[in-house]
Design a protein around this motif. Structure first.
Motif, PDB file in Angstrom:
ATOM      1  N   TRP A  84       0.685  -1.504  -0.009  1.00 17.59           N
ATOM      2  CA  TRP A  84       0.037   0.017   0.144  1.00 17.59           C
ATOM      3  C   TRP A  84       0.756   1.635  -0.005  1.00 17.59           C
ATOM      4  O   TRP A  84       0.680   2.564  -0.800  1.00 17.59           O
ATOM      5  CB  TRP A  84      -0.876  -0.114   1.236  1.00 17.59           C
ATOM      6  CG  TRP A  84      -1.503   1.477   2.013  1.00 17.59           C
ATOM      7  CD1 TRP A  84      -2.459   2.108   1.085  1.00 17.59           C
ATOM      8  CD2 TRP A  84      -1.272   2.186   2.604  1.00 17.59           C
ATOM      9  NE1 TRP A  84      -2.713   3.099   1.614  1.00 17.59           N
ATOM     10  CE2 TRP A  84      -2.228   3.660   1.708  1.00 17.59           C
ATOM     11  CE3 TRP A  84      -0.067   2.843   2.913  1.00 17.59           C
ATOM     12  CZ2 TRP A  84      -2.371   4.479   3.049  1.00 17.59           C
ATOM     13  CZ3 TRP A  84      -0.308   3.403   4.065  1.00 17.59           C
ATOM     14  CH2 TRP A  84      -1.250   4.216   3.837  1.00 17.59           C
ATOM     15  N   THR A 132      -9.512  -0.823  -3.414  1.00 17.92           N
ATOM     16  CA  THR A 132      -9.075   0.820  -2.686  1.00 17.92           C
ATOM     17  C   THR A 132      -9.061   1.392  -3.744  1.00 17.92           C
ATOM     18  O   THR A 132      -8.312   2.279  -2.683  1.00 17.92           O
ATOM     19  CB  THR A 132      -8.399  -0.271  -1.437  1.00 17.92           C
ATOM     20  OG1 THR A 132      -6.787  -0.499  -2.026  1.00 17.92           O
ATOM     21  CG2 THR A 132      -8.178  -1.672  -0.488  1.00 17.92           C
ATOM     22  N   MET A 137      -8.704  -5.501  -0.935  1.00 19.42           N
ATOM     23  CA  MET A 137      -8.335  -5.806  -0.035  1.00 19.42           C
ATOM     24  C   MET A 137      -9.012  -6.062   0.738  1.00 19.42           C
ATOM     25  O   MET A 137     -10.472  -5.319   1.243  1.00 19.42           O
ATOM     26  CB  MET A 137      -7.096  -3.993   0.444  1.00 19.42           C
ATOM     27  CG  MET A 137      -6.369  -4.323   1.727  1.00 19.42           C
ATOM     28  SD  MET A 137      -5.559  -3.227   2.625  1.00 19.42           S
ATOM     29  CE  MET A 137      -4.808  -2.742   1.335  1.00 19.42           C
ATOM     30  N   TYR A 142      -7.131  -3.255   5.852  1.00 16.86           N
ATOM     31  CA  TYR A 142      -7.252  -1.960   5.088  1.00 16.86           C
ATOM     32  C   TYR A 142      -6.960  -1.134   6.647  1.00 16.86           C
ATOM     33  O   TYR A 142      -6.509  -0.064   6.744  1.00 16.86           O
ATOM     34  CB  TYR A 142      -8.662  -1.947   4.296  1.00 16.86           C
ATOM     35  CG  TYR A 142      -8.630  -0.230   3.660  1.00 16.86           C
ATOM     36  CD1 TYR A 142      -7.582   0.214   3.042  1.00 16.86           C
ATOM     37  CD2 TYR A 142      -9.276   1.261   3.942  1.00 16.86           C
ATOM     38  CE1 TYR A 142      -7.482   1.183   2.528  1.00 16.86           C
ATOM     39  CE2 TYR A 142      -9.942   1.265   3.494  1.00 16.86           C
ATOM     40  CZ  TYR A 142      -9.390   2.183   2.616  1.00 16.86           C
ATOM     41  OH  TYR A 142      -9.098   3.380   2.345  1.00 16.86           O
ATOM     42  N   THR A 145      -3.819   0.070   7.011  1.00 13.84           N
ATOM     43  CA  THR A 145      -3.227   1.029   6.485  1.00 13.84           C
ATOM     44  C   THR A 145      -3.506   2.172   7.047  1.00 13.84           C
ATOM     45  O   THR A 145      -3.340   3.558   6.908  1.00 13.84           O
ATOM     46  CB  THR A 145      -3.503   1.200   5.235  1.00 13.84           C
ATOM     47  OG1 THR A 145      -4.786   1.529   5.151  1.00 13.84           O
ATOM     48  CG2 THR A 145      -2.470  -0.413   4.215  1.00 13.84           C
TER      49      THR A 145
END
Length: 263
Positions: A84, A132, A137, A142, A145
């Motif tokens: 990411w 995303t 994801m 997620y 992140t």
């Protein structure tokens, strides 16, 4: 034989969710006490003010709301949390675009984000796939992140407002440190250099002779916040070395060319 593939680091979903909500609570508490003069202070994110930055903290989390409103993606490329930071949508690279539309009452806005996020997390399983923008994801991944975004932008807030000192949730700081360290190992796979960010992370990276016992000949060491700033472009490798914020020993310990990790 090819080198063994490193096992992906595991994260406790319950601790991740608690880290997200805990760090958001710290930001909310800090924002609630800001004066009108402090809200219009500039930040290191280009044209953004402190108010804009606070609004962005909310939008970083309402991305979860938006993605959960869409059907689960089918047949889409899966992206891992450590990939990411390299995506254009990571939004932690320090090169902000147009500032978000800031609500008139930032505290009320963040309180609403908190309430709605809690309800969504209670209603959806961690394995639910999200689109995303960079790939699909699972929700639990997620949220890792989102934790990085919260920690990075908490640091941005602290840099913008003298004396603010928004605290860091320990688990949130650990997640952000580990995810970005693991991303470095993905960007520069190898075992010749050891990067240490005590007390949260140690990774092997950079192609070259692998050291298997004793003290590695190439070692980089720094603290969590300096590492996060290096990884996201808030501070340069040269400046961190000059200010003794990072130590580097060995001919393969200069990782400045790999930083920042974000695009």
């Amino acid at each position: 034989m090819p080198p063994a593939r490193k096992r992906a680091r595991s994260h406790d979903p319950a601790k991740t969710r608690a880290a997200v909500l805990g760090q958001l609570a710290h930001v909310r508490e800090a924002v609630r006490g800001l004066t009108p003069g402090q809200l219009v202070l500039p930040t290191r994110l280009g044209p953004w003010t402190v108010r804009d930055l606070g609004a962005h903290v909310g939008t970083a989390l309402t991305a979860v709301h938006r993605d959960l409103e869409l059907p689960a993606p089918a047949g889409q490329h899966l992206i891992t949390p450590v990939e990411w930071p390299f995506s254009a949508g990571s939004r932690v690279d320090g090169h902000a675009g147009e500032p978000p539309v800031a609500p008139p009452d930032l505290d009320a806005y963040l309180a609403d984000v908190d309430r709605s996020l809690r309800a969504l997390l209670d209603a959806h399983p961690g394995g639910r796939l999200l689109d995303t923008g960079a790939g699909a994801m699972p929700l639990d991944d997620y949220l890792l992140t989102r934790t990085v975004e919260l920690v990075v932008h908490t640091d941005d807030l602290n840099a913008a407002v003298p004396g603010l000192q928004v605290p860091y949730e320990r688990q949130a700081l650990a997640i952000a440190t580990r995810l970005l360290a693991d991303a470095l190992a993905v960007k520069a796979p190898g075992g010749s250099t050891e990067v240490r960010v005590p007390p949260y992370a140690v990774v092997q990276c950079v192609e070259g002779p692998r050291h298997t016992r004793g003290t590695p000949p190439n070692v980089v060491e720094t603290d969590p916040l300096t590492w996060i700033r290096l990884a996201t472009g808030r501070v340069t490798w040269a400046d961190a070395l000059a200010e003794a914020k990072v130590s580097a020993s060995g001919e393969r310990a200069d990782i400045g060319g790999l930083l920042p990790l974000t695009p």
